[in-house]
Design a protein around this motif. Structure first.
Motif, PDB file in Angstrom:
ATOM      1  N   ASN A 190      48.137  49.275  -8.483  1.00  0.00           N
ATOM      2  CA  ASN A 190      47.201  48.392  -7.778  1.00  0.00           C
ATOM      3  C   ASN A 190      47.389  46.945  -8.195  1.00  0.00           C
ATOM      4  OD1 ASN A 190      45.313  47.749 -10.105  1.00  0.00           O
ATOM      5  ND2 ASN A 190      45.170  49.973 -10.103  1.00  0.00           N
ATOM      6  N   VAL A 191      46.986  46.070  -7.303  1.00  0.00           N
ATOM      7  CA  VAL A 191      46.982  44.626  -7.557  1.00  0.00           C
ATOM      8  C   VAL A 191      45.584  44.116  -7.243  1.00  0.00           C
ATOM      9  CG1 VAL A 191      47.992  42.404  -7.024  1.00  0.00           C
ATOM     10  CG2 VAL A 191      49.410  44.462  -6.921  1.00  0.00           C
ATOM     11  N   ASN A 192      44.938  43.492  -8.209  1.00  0.00           N
ATOM     12  CA  ASN A 192      43.608  42.939  -8.026  1.00  0.00           C
ATOM     13  C   ASN A 192      43.666  41.431  -7.831  1.00  0.00           C
ATOM     14  OD1 ASN A 192      41.595  45.189  -8.389  1.00  0.00           O
ATOM     15  ND2 ASN A 192      42.779  45.454 -10.273  1.00  0.00           N
ATOM     16  N   ASP A 193      42.812  40.937  -6.940  1.00  0.00           N
ATOM     17  CA  ASP A 193      42.739  39.514  -6.616  1.00  0.00           C
ATOM     18  C   ASP A 193      44.130  38.970  -6.278  1.00  0.00           C
ATOM     19  OD1 ASP A 193      41.654  37.044  -6.157  1.00  0.00           O
ATOM     20  OD2 ASP A 193      41.485  36.503  -8.271  1.00  0.00           O
ATOM     21  N   ILE A 194      44.697  39.488  -5.193  1.00  0.00           N
ATOM     22  CA  ILE A 194      46.088  39.192  -4.812  1.00  0.00           C
ATOM     23  C   ILE A 194      46.348  37.701  -4.715  1.00  0.00           C
ATOM     24  CG2 ILE A 194      47.813  39.496  -2.991  1.00  0.00           C
ATOM     25  CD1 ILE A 194      46.464  42.173  -2.342  1.00  0.00           C
ATOM     26  N   PHE A 195      45.428  36.959  -4.113  1.00  0.00           N
ATOM     27  CA  PHE A 195      45.650  35.523  -3.865  1.00  0.00           C
ATOM     28  C   PHE A 195      45.030  34.627  -4.935  1.00  0.00           C
ATOM     29  CE2 PHE A 195      45.392  37.754   0.257  1.00  0.00           C
ATOM     30  CZ  PHE A 195      46.715  37.609   0.640  1.00  0.00           C
ATOM     31  N   HIS A 196      44.522  35.232  -5.992  1.00  0.00           N
ATOM     32  CA  HIS A 196      43.925  34.501  -7.124  1.00  0.00           C
ATOM     33  C   HIS A 196      42.863  33.504  -6.650  1.00  0.00           C
ATOM     34  CE1 HIS A 196      44.743  32.868 -11.446  1.00  0.00           C
ATOM     35  NE2 HIS A 196      43.685  33.660 -11.357  1.00  0.00           N
ATOM     36  N   THR A 197      41.963  33.999  -5.820  1.00  0.00           N
ATOM     37  CA  THR A 197      40.892  33.167  -5.270  1.00  0.00           C
ATOM     38  C   THR A 197      39.557  33.394  -5.964  1.00  0.00           C
ATOM     39  OG1 THR A 197      40.513  34.879  -3.603  1.00  0.00           O
ATOM     40  CG2 THR A 197      41.959  33.047  -3.006  1.00  0.00           C
ATOM     41  N   GLN A 198      39.506  34.330  -6.884  1.00  0.00           N
ATOM     42  CA  GLN A 198      38.249  34.722  -7.500  1.00  0.00           C
ATOM     43  C   GLN A 198      37.932  33.812  -8.683  1.00  0.00           C
ATOM     44  OE1 GLN A 198      37.779  38.984  -7.925  1.00  0.00           O
ATOM     45  NE2 GLN A 198      36.500  38.700  -9.731  1.00  0.00           N
ATOM     46  N   HIS A 199      37.243  32.731  -8.407  1.00  0.00           N
ATOM     47  CA  HIS A 199      36.765  31.842  -9.458  1.00  0.00           C
ATOM     48  C   HIS A 199      35.430  31.259  -9.010  1.00  0.00           C
ATOM     49  CE1 HIS A 199      39.054  29.127  -6.771  1.00  0.00           C
ATOM     50  NE2 HIS A 199      38.118  28.256  -7.074  1.00  0.00           N
ATOM     51  N   SER A 200      34.715  30.644  -9.915  1.00  0.00           N
ATOM     52  CA  SER A 200      33.383  30.142  -9.583  1.00  0.00           C
ATOM     53  C   SER A 200      33.320  28.630  -9.771  1.00  0.00           C
ATOM     54  CB  SER A 200      32.311  30.817 -10.451  1.00  0.00           C
ATOM     55  OG  SER A 200      32.440  30.436 -11.806  1.00  0.00           O
ATOM     56  N   TYR A 201      32.527  28.021  -8.903  1.00  0.00           N
ATOM     57  CA  TYR A 201      32.276  26.576  -8.977  1.00  0.00           C
ATOM     58  C   TYR A 201      30.785  26.377  -8.760  1.00  0.00           C
ATOM     59  CZ  TYR A 201      32.628  21.567  -8.078  1.00  0.00           C
ATOM     60  OH  TYR A 201      32.484  20.194  -8.137  1.00  0.00           O
ATOM     61  N   ALA A 202      30.106  25.823  -9.756  1.00  0.00           N
ATOM     62  CA  ALA A 202      28.657  25.616  -9.670  1.00  0.00           C
ATOM     63  C   ALA A 202      28.329  24.172 -10.000  1.00  0.00           C
ATOM     64  CB  ALA A 202      27.932  26.558 -10.628  1.00  0.00           C
ATOM     65  N   SER A 203      27.240  23.689  -9.432  1.00  0.00           N
ATOM     66  CA  SER A 203      26.821  22.311  -9.685  1.00  0.00           C
ATOM     67  C   SER A 203      25.299  22.231  -9.747  1.00  0.00           C
ATOM     68  CB  SER A 203      27.336  21.372  -8.590  1.00  0.00           C
ATOM     69  OG  SER A 203      26.830  21.740  -7.319  1.00  0.00           O
TER      70      SER A 203
END
Length: 828
Positions: A764-777
Motif C-alpha cells: 500500500n501507499v498512503n497519502d500518494i500526493f503528499h497533500t496531508q498537512h495542516s495550516y491553521a491561523s
C-alpha cells in the motif's frame, strides 16, 4: 498548487478505475452462483446486501444487492470453497453452509437464505471477518480494519484519519468527530484515560495488524459512561474464536521519511472448559514533524506592527513499542464463565527537536535569532489486570456481567534544553534577569496514574418482547505529577531550581448507575429509554503554592431512542442524549511544557466540565442509504486557545471554558456494490459550528460551515488479487479561535492471497500526493498567529500475514474490561 493537486487526485481515480475495467474485460465468463433471500414471514427480501465469502477465513470476495424478487448472482468466481451471507437493516445476518464452486460449471444455486428478526445461534460456520471496510448502522459506523488493504502496516492514529466523520489534527494531537472535540477513545470497550499527547503516542504505536475494527458512535446509549460530548470511538483488537490452536503471524516493513518495521502474533487455544488467548505486537520507527509558526506583535494601539517572529521547529521521535495481551476463560458450564485478562504496553522513546526563532522589527529587518535544541528520553509503561464473570442464564436473554479492573500508568521522562541567542551580526545577547544566555535547562517530568474500577450489568427480558437493563459502576483514579525543572547558572555552573517546578496530585471518584428499557411495538414502532446518574468527587492539590480545587456534584444523563419502520424499505430513528466531557488529568495539571523559552503549553486546574444536549434524526432507505440530521448545544465548552505576553514576546497554549458552542450537521452515507467487482463506501458530512463566550476581554462569536467527504473503494481483480482506493477531503473549518485550511489525501493498495488462502501479502501507499498537512491561523484581539504543520503522512508499506488453524470452528467468549473510560483521560 492546490488546483494541481486536485487534478492529480481526480486523475488517479480515473486511471485506477479504467485499469480495473480493463482487467475485468479480459476475464472469461465461466458460469454464475445464484440464490435468493427471504425473511421469516417468507416474503421476498428486496435490496438485501449479499456477500460471497471464502469459507477458509470468511474474507470478502464479492458483494451484491438482491433484486425485486429477492434474487442475487455472482459471476467470474475462481475455484474454491465459499459461503454466502445476507443482511438487511433490522434483521439478523444469515449465512449459508459452505459449498464448493468449480468455474467449469454453468451455474450453482445456493439454498435460500432466511433473515430473522430475533437472534439465532449459527452452527457449523465460523465467521471471522465478514464485512466491508466501512459498515454503517443506525447507531454507529464500523470501520473493519482487518479487511483493509490500505490500512496494512499503518497505525491506529493513521487509520482514524481515514475514518468517516473523524478529523485528526497532528499539530496539537486533537481528535474531532463531526467537527466537535470531546471524543472518548475506548479500546475493547474500555475507556483510555489519556490526554491528547499521550493518546496520540499510544495510537501511533498501535499497529493495524492487532486491530479488528473501529466503532464510531455519536449517540451512545445509557449503558456507556456519560463522558464524551462528541461521542465514542471504540477500537476493537483481534481475538481468537475457534476451538483448538489457531492464530496468525504478521510482519511488515514500511518507509516514509524514515524506515519502520513491525511484527506480531495472535494466538488462541481452546480445549474443553479452558480457553487461552493472547497477542504480542512489536513496532519500531521514527515519527517526524515540521512546524513553521509566524507571530505578529503590535504596539499599544494594536495597529502598528512592532515585532514579528518566525519560528521553524523540526523534531523526530524514534520509538519502540511492545504491546501484549494474555487471558484465560474458564467455562464452568454452558451458562457461567469466569475470566482473567492482562494487557500491557512498554514504549521507550526519544525526541530530538531543533527550533529556530527569528525576531524581526516592524520593517522586516532581523533583530536577533534564538536557537533551541531540546532532547527527551522517555519510557511509558501501562499494565491492566481484569477479572470478569459472564452469566447467560436462559434462551430469553437473561444476562449478568461483572467486571473488576486495575490499571497502572507510569511515564518517566528527562528533558534537556539548550538555547543560544545572537544578534543579526552573530554577537551573543547579554544575560538578562531570569534569562541567561546561553539558557541551559533540565526537566524531570514523571507521571503516575492508578485506576481502579468495578462494574456490574444485568439484562432482564420482559413480556411481549420488552427488555430491561440496569447496572452500576465505580471508578477511583489517582494521578501524581512531581515535575522538577532546573536551570544552569552560567557563573557558578550550579543547577538551580527553576520557577516552573511544581507538584500536583489529583484524585477522582465517579459513582454511576443506569437503567435502560427497550421494547418493540406493533406497526413498526420501537422505543428505548435510558437514564444514567453520575456522582463526581474530585480533589486537585497543588503542593507548590498549597492550593486545592475540590468538586462534588451529581448529574442525570437521559437518553431516548425512537424507531419507526415506515415500510419494508424506509426507517426513521429519532434520538436524544445528554452527555458530559470532563477535562483529562494532564489538562488540569498547571504545569508548563516548553518548546522553547517563548513557546509553551500550560494546564488549567480550574477548568470545568462541559455539558452537551444532542439530537439526531436518522433515515434509512433500502439498507443502501443512511442520512442523519444532528444538532448539539454545549455549555461551558472547553476550548483550546492561545494567550500572548506582548512585552515578553511569549505565546502559550492552554484550555479555557467558553460560554457555549452550537453544532448542526447532516451526514449522508451510501454503501453500494457498483459492479460485481467494485464495492464503494461513501459519506459526506456537512456541519456548521458556532463558538461564543468571553475571551481576552472581548465577546467571541465565530461561526463557519464546513464539510468532510470520505470514500473507500474495494475491487476484486481475479486470481486472488484485490485492490483498494480510498481518499478524503476536509474543507476549511473553524475550531474555537483557530481557522483551519482544507486537508485531503489519497491512498491505494493491492493484496494477493497465497498458500491456499492461508496467507496474504499487501502493498500500500498512503497519502500518494503528499497533500496531508495542516495550516491553521488565529487573528483575534492581540493574537495574530499562523502555523503550517507537516508530518510523516506519505509512506509505502509491505505486510505479510500467515494464518493457521488446528481445530473445529466455534465462537468463544472474550471480555472487555470496565476500565477503558478512565484510561481515556490520560494524556500520552
Amino acid at each position: 498548487m492546490e488546483k494541481n493537486s486536485n487534478i492529480a487526485l481526480l486523475a488517479s481515480f480515473l486511471i485506477f478505475s479504467v485499469s480495473l475495467q480493463s482487467v475485468s474485460a479480459q476475464e472469461k465468463a465461466s458460469g454464475e452462483i445464484t440464490g435468493s433471500v427471504i425473511d421469516n414471514t417468507n416474503k421476498l427480501a428486496e435490496y438485501a446486501t449479499v456477500t460471497l465469502l471464502k469459507a477458509s477465513d470468511s474474507s470478502l470476495v464479492k458483494g451484491a444487492i438482491t433484486d425485486e424478487n429477492g434474487k442475487y448472482h455472482f459471476d467470474h468466481v475462481a475455484n474454491g470453497k465459499y459461503i454466502t451471507s445476507a443482511s438487511m437493516l433490522g434483521m439478523v445476518k444469515a449465512y449459508s453452509q459452505p459449498f464448493t464452486w468449480r468455474n467449469s460449471e454453468k451455474a450453482l444455486e445456493v439454498p435460500e437464505l432466511v433473515l430473522l428478526q430475533n437472534a439465532h445461534l449459527l452452527k457449523g460456520v465460523s465467521i471471522t471477518s465478514t464485512k466491508p471496510f466501512i459498515q454503517r448502522e443506525i447507531d454507529k459506523t464500523v470501520v473493519n480494519v482487518e479487511n483493509s488493504i490500505v490500512s496494512a502496516g499503518s497505525n491506529a492514529w493513521e487509520i482514524l484519519q481515514k475514518s468517516p466523520g473523524v478529523t485528526v489534527d497532528n499539530s496539537n494531537n486533537t481528535i474531532r468527530l463531526q467537527g466537535k472535540t470531546g471524543v472518548q477513545i475506548y479500546v475493547d470497550g474500555r475507556p483510555t484515560y489519556l490526554s491528547q499527547d499521550q493518546l496520540a503516542a499510544l495510537l501511533k504505536n498501535m499497529n493495524s495488524n492487532t486491530l479488528k475494527s473501529i466503532e464510531i458512535m455519536t449517540q451512545p446509549p445509557a449503558k456507556y459512561d456519560a463522558a464524551g460530548n462528541a461521542g465514542i470511538i471504540n477500537i476493537i483488537t483481534k481475538k481468537g474464536k475457534e476451538v483448538g490452536l489457531n492464530g496468525s503471524i504478521t510482519a511488515g516493513i514500511g518507509h516514509g521519511k524514515h524506515f519502520r518495521e513491525n511484527a506480531g502474533t495472535n494466538l488462541n487455544y481452546r480445549n474443553g472448559k479452558i480457553n487461552l488467548y493472547g497477542n504480542y505486537d512489536f513496532y519500531k520507527g521514527t515519527w517526524w514533524n515540521d512546524n513553521y509558526i509566524t507571530r505578529n506583535f503590535y504596539d499599544g494601539t494594536g495597529k502598528t506592527l512592532s515585532t514579528r517572529t518566525e519560528q521553524s521547529s523540526y523534531h523526530n521521535s524514534p520509538s519502540t513499542s511492545h504491546n501484549f495481551k494474555a487471558g484465560i476463560d474458564y467455562y464452568i458450564d454452558d451458562k457461567n464463565t469466569i475470566g482473567f485478562m492482562m494487557n500491557g504496553a512498554v514504549n521507550p522513546s526519544s525526541d530530538n527537536r531543533y527550533n529556530t526563532t527569528w525576531f524581526k522589527n516592524g520593517d522586516g529587518s532581523l533583530e536577533n535569532t534564538s536557537l533551541t535544541h531540546s532532547t527527551e528520553k522517555a519510557n511509558w509503561t501501562n499494565y491492566t489486570y481484569d477479572v470478569n464473570y459472564q452469566g447467560r442464564y436462559d434462551s430469553t436473554g437473561k444476562e449478568l456481567d461483572i467486571d473488576v479492573a486495575y490499571s497502572k500508568f507510569d511515564n518517566t521522562a528527562l528533558d534537556n534544553y539548550y538555547t543560544n541567542a545572537v544578534y543579526s551580526d552573530g554577537t551573543p545577547l547579554p544575560d538578562l534577569p531570569g534569562s541567561p544566555n546561553p539558557n541551559i535547562r533540565q526537566g524531570k517530568t514523571p507521571t503516575m496514574i492508578d485506576i481502579k474500577t468495578a462494574k456490574i450489568d444485568y439484562t432482564l427480558p420482559l413480556k411481549q418482547g420488552a427488555k430491561l437493563s440496569f447496572g452500576a459502576k465505580a471508578s477511583f483514579v489517582t494521578t501524581d505529577n512531581n515535575i522538577q525543572y532546573f536551570q544552569l547558572d552560567n557563573q557558578s555552573q550550579q543547577w538551580l531550581y527553576d520557577s516552573a517546578t511544581n507538584h500536583f496530585k489529583y484524585t477522582e471518584n465517579i459513582n454511576a448507575a443506569y437503567i435502560n428499557f427497550n421494547k418493540e411495538f406493533k406497526k413498526g414502532w420501537g422505543l428505548q429509554l435510558g437514564l444514567r446518574g453520575e456522582q463526581t468527587v474530585s480533589d486537585g492539590h497543588q503542593f507548590t503554592n498549597d492550593s486545592t480545587v475540590k468538586r462534588n456534584y451529581f448529574q442525570f444523563f437521559p437518553t431516548v431512542f425512537i424507531n419507526k419502520k415506515l415500510d419494508k424499505n424506509n426507517t426513521l430513528n429519532l434520538s436524544y442524549a445528554r452527555r458530559i466531557d470532563r477535562p483529562d488529568y494532564q489538562t488540569l495539571n498547571p504545569f508548563r511544557y516548553y518548546l522553547d523559552p517563548y513557546t509553551y503549553e500550560e494546564g488549567n486546574p480550574y477548568l470545568q466540565p462541559q455539558l452537551t444536549n444532542s439530537f439526531n434524526l436518522s433515515y434509512a432507505y433500502k439498507s443502501l442509504l443512511i442520512a442523519s440530521l444532528n444538532y448539539s448545544n454545549t455549555h461551558n465548552v472547553m476550548a483550546q486557545v492561545l494567550k500572548q505576553d506582548d512585552s515578553a514576546l511569549i505565546t502559550y497554549q492552554t484550555m479555557e471554558n467558553l460560554a457555549k458552542t452550537k453544532n448542526i450537521g447532516l451526514n449522508v452515507s451510501l454503501s453500494i456494490p457498483v459492479t460485481s467487482w467494485w464495492m464503494s463506501n461513501n459519506s459526506i458530512n456537512v456541519f456548521y459550528n458556532v463558538f461564543q463566550g468571553q475571551f481576552l476581554g472581548a465577546y467571541l462569536n465565530f461561526g463557519k460551515a464546513a464539510y468532510m467527504v470520505n470514500t473507500t473503494n474495494s475491487f476484486t481483480l481475479g486470481k486472488g488479487f484485490t485492490g483498494e482506493l480510498s481518499g478524503y477531503y476536509n474543507s476549511s473549518m473553524l475550531w474555537s479561535i483557530f481557522a483551519i485550511r482544507p486537508q485531503y489525501s489519497v491512498s491505494a493498495g493491492i493484496q494477493k492471497t497465497l498458500l491456499k488462502d492461508k496467507a496474504t501479502i499487501k502493498l500500500n501507499v498512503n497519502d500518494i500526493f503528499h497533500t496531508q498537512h495542516s495550516y491553521a491561523s488565529v487573528k483575534y484581539q492581540n493574537l495574530d498567529v499562523t502555523a503550517n504543520n507537516h508530518w510523516d503522512s506519505q509512506s509505502i508499506g509491505l505486510t505479510f500475514t500467515w494464518r493457521f488453524n488446528k481445530g473445529n470452528v466455534k465462537a468463544v467468549h472474550h471480555r472487555q474490561s470496565a476500565i477503558e473510560e478512565e484510561q481515556n483521560r490520560i494524556k500520552k
